[in-house]
Design a protein around this motif. Structure first.
Motif, PDB file in Angstrom:
ATOM      1  N   ALA A 172       0.834  -1.207   0.000  1.00 10.20           N
ATOM      2  CA  ALA A 172       0.000   0.000   0.000  1.00 10.20           C
ATOM      3  C   ALA A 172       0.869   1.257   0.000  1.00 10.20           C
ATOM      4  O   ALA A 172       0.565   2.240  -0.685  1.00 10.20           O
ATOM      5  N   VAL A 173       1.947   1.242   0.766  1.00 12.11           N
ATOM      6  CA  VAL A 173       2.861   2.384   0.804  1.00 12.11           C
ATOM      7  C   VAL A 173       3.487   2.603  -0.568  1.00 12.11           C
ATOM      8  O   VAL A 173       3.600   3.745  -1.040  1.00 12.11           O
ATOM      9  N   VAL A 174       3.917   1.521  -1.229  1.00 14.98           N
ATOM     10  CA  VAL A 174       4.509   1.651  -2.560  1.00 14.98           C
ATOM     11  C   VAL A 174       3.508   2.283  -3.521  1.00 14.98           C
ATOM     12  O   VAL A 174       3.843   3.182  -4.301  1.00 14.98           O
ATOM     13  N   GLY A 175       2.252   1.822  -3.478  1.00 15.30           N
ATOM     14  CA  GLY A 175       1.225   2.400  -4.336  1.00 15.30           C
ATOM     15  C   GLY A 175       1.011   3.878  -4.068  1.00 15.30           C
ATOM     16  O   GLY A 175       0.862   4.687  -4.995  1.00 15.30           O
ATOM     17  N   ALA A 190      10.925  -2.982  -3.200  1.00 11.10           N
ATOM     18  CA  ALA A 190       9.706  -3.607  -2.683  1.00 11.10           C
ATOM     19  C   ALA A 190       8.609  -3.664  -3.730  1.00 11.10           C
ATOM     20  O   ALA A 190       7.732  -4.532  -3.666  1.00 11.10           O
ATOM     21  N   ASP A 191       8.640  -2.756  -4.699  1.00  9.28           N
ATOM     22  CA  ASP A 191       7.602  -2.752  -5.733  1.00  9.28           C
ATOM     23  C   ASP A 191       7.702  -3.958  -6.656  1.00  9.28           C
ATOM     24  O   ASP A 191       6.737  -4.325  -7.323  1.00  9.28           O
ATOM     25  N   ARG A 192       8.883  -4.596  -6.690  1.00  7.76           N
ATOM     26  CA  ARG A 192       9.085  -5.744  -7.580  1.00  7.76           C
ATOM     27  C   ARG A 192       8.905  -7.080  -6.869  1.00  7.76           C
ATOM     28  O   ARG A 192       9.027  -8.133  -7.504  1.00  7.76           O
ATOM     29  N   LYS A 193       8.640  -7.052  -5.596  1.00  3.65           N
ATOM     30  CA  LYS A 193       8.567  -8.282  -4.822  1.00  3.65           C
ATOM     31  C   LYS A 193       7.116  -8.694  -4.584  1.00  3.65           C
ATOM     32  O   LYS A 193       6.224  -7.852  -4.454  1.00  3.65           O
ATOM     33  N   SER A 194       6.897 -10.008  -4.500  1.00  3.94           N
ATOM     34  CA  SER A 194       5.575 -10.551  -4.202  1.00  3.94           C
ATOM     35  C   SER A 194       5.292 -10.438  -2.711  1.00  3.94           C
ATOM     36  O   SER A 194       6.189 -10.112  -1.907  1.00  3.94           O
ATOM     37  N   LEU A 199      -4.397  -3.618  -4.414  1.00  2.00           N
ATOM     38  CA  LEU A 199      -2.941  -3.708  -4.256  1.00  2.00           C
ATOM     39  C   LEU A 199      -2.294  -4.451  -5.420  1.00  2.00           C
ATOM     40  O   LEU A 199      -1.144  -4.185  -5.771  1.00  2.00           O
ATOM     41  N   LEU A 200      -3.025  -5.372  -6.014  1.00  2.00           N
ATOM     42  CA  LEU A 200      -2.486  -6.108  -7.164  1.00  2.00           C
ATOM     43  C   LEU A 200      -2.321  -5.206  -8.364  1.00  2.00           C
ATOM     44  O   LEU A 200      -1.493  -5.458  -9.240  1.00  2.00           O
ATOM     45  N   LEU A 201      -3.113  -4.111  -8.410  1.00  2.00           N
ATOM     46  CA  LEU A 201      -3.074  -3.202  -9.552  1.00  2.00           C
ATOM     47  C   LEU A 201      -2.154  -2.016  -9.310  1.00  2.00           C
ATOM     48  O   LEU A 201      -1.468  -1.563 -10.220  1.00  2.00           O
TER      49      LEU A 201
END
Length: 430
Positions: A266-269, A312-316, A426-428
């Motif tokens: 959520a923070v990354v978004g 973190a944006d690239r991690k699952s 969050l998936l989007l």
């Protein structure tokens, strides 16, 4: 001629350290690779190891003294020089250890399969083993001489955890009731009045890390125009996902599905939507960072540390949970590397793990934003005109008002709230 024992390179931007412990004294024989002293830096402890066999000739720096990288802290000589054998050049004879005593010292140690004396575990290995109630004699050393290192202890802990075998504990011998008062009797002398005992004081030297934390927190308040905005999040959707998916998630990824992965995503978004929260000030310029290295604050025994989850944006979700769990475990055992503590573009701190209901987190400079999570509480809230009970969490965003406007900070926190309350989003966007 004696060899110099110098302070090793401590890491990027770290130029000095404090001598925490000398594990050897003048006149002690040492082997190559054996730990001589422990240095305490702002972030991690560093061992000083012997580069060759010899005898501690002279210690120049004592415990508690500050030393610089490359500074000589002791001299290591050959046994013949220290004891005066063949020292026609006037070598100092500080520790004449009789040969019979040296033989006795060597033969008293356990032998390895190669017939060499097994060296004692490193101090850091002993400390980690003690913190986890591990009998260090059960840990096999991987070094050529069978010495147990911190890596051996960590591997032993991981094996024990994966096999679901209880960690071997060191059980203290039982004492009779009559023997117990003798152990605690010296704490308060009988002649000391009870009133004085109740007003007892103790002076404890602040660790290097604690001093650095204190200094940086004060600097953050003095140099940044720090403000905090608050909101609350309905955790129902996240808790429902965790309830439905936790078993399958753990079976597939061998890690539990916690709250931190949801908040990290959520923070990354939100950072992508409001990039100035992912920046820092350098002089008269803003440095906007288009990568997302999220610091996760962890409370360790020696003070707060903030290991970083890179990209973190690239991690699952699974990768984030696994990495946070590993970083937190090693933070509490003081086995993090300096690289894992450096950098970071934004920080998340979770005071809820300690029961905090609401707080104002302090910025982790030079970052300009930090999100504070708190305890989840069942509270009555009004939804569609009806009062219902929901699991609610207060969240706080502290930000540097020099480059982040108040409206921007509020919208950032609202974005975090929307993403957490709608996990599918969050998936989007995360």
């Amino acid at each position: 001629m004696s060899d110099e024992i110098r302070v090793p390179i401590l890491g990027e931007s770290i130029v000095d350290a404090t001598i925490a412990t000398w594990l050897k004294k003048e006149g002690d024989a040492v082997h190559q690779g054996e730990t001589l002293a422990e240095l305490e830096t702002d972030k991690v402890n560093v061992e000083v190891n012997a580069e060759q066999d010899g005898v501690i000739h002279k210690i120049l720096k004592r415990e508690g003294e500050t030393v610089q990288v490359g500074e000589v802290i002791a001299f290591l000589g050959q046994e013949a020089q220290v004891s005066g054998k063949g020292s026609s050049n006037g070598a100092i004879a500080t520790a004449p250890a009789p040969q019979s005593e040296e033989i006795k010292r060597t033969t008293s140690q356990p032998l390895t399969s190669a017939g060499e004396s097994q060296r004692p575990p490193s101090p850091l290995a002993r400390r980690i083993a003690a913190e986890h109630n591990v009998d260090i004699s059960q840990v096999r050393g991987s070094s050529p001489h069978g010495r147990v290192t911190k890596e051996d202890v960590m591997s032993y802990l991981e094996e024990s955890s994966s096999q679901a075998v209880p960690t071997t504990t060191v059980v203290a011998p039982q004492t009779t009731p009559a023997a117990r008062p003798q152990a605690v009797q010296p704490v308060l002398p009988p002649a000391q009045p009870a009133a004085d005992a109740s007003r007892r004081e103790e002076r404890v030297r602040m660790s290097r890390r604690r001093q650095t934390i204190a200094q940086r927190l004060v600097e953050a308040q003095h140099t940044a125009a720090m403000l905090t905005t608050f909101n609350e999040i309905d955790m129902s959707a996240v808790m429902d996902v965790r309830s439905r998916r936790k078993e399958a998630f753990k079976e597939r990824h061998n890690v539990s599905l916690g709250f931190m992965s949801f908040f990290t995503k959520a923070v990354v978004g939100a950072l992508k939507a409001f990039p100035r929260l992912n920046a820092e000030i350098q002089g008269n310029e803003m440095v906007l960072k288009h990568y997302y290295d999220i610091g996760i604050a962890v409370g360790a025994e020696e003070g707060l540390v903030v290991p970083v989850v890179r990209d973190a944006d690239r991690k699952s979700f699974a990768a984030i949970e696994r990495e946070i769990g590993d970083l937190a475990k090693r933070a509490r055992t003081n086995t993090l590397s300096l690289a894992e503590l450096q950098g970071g573009t934004f920080t998340i701190t979770n005071g809820g793990t300690f029961g905090s209901m609401l707080s104002t987190p302090i910025l982790n400079g030079p970052q300009v934003g930090i999100l504070g999570m708190h305890k989840i509480e069942q509270r009555p809230v009004a939804i569609d005109g009806q009062v219902v009970i929901r699991p609610m969490m207060y969240v706080a965003l502290s930000y540097d008002h020099r480059i982040v406007d108040g409206s921007e900070a509020v919208r950032f926190l609202v974005k975090v709230k929307e993403l957490v309350e709608d996990p599918e989003a969050l998936l989007l966007e995360g």
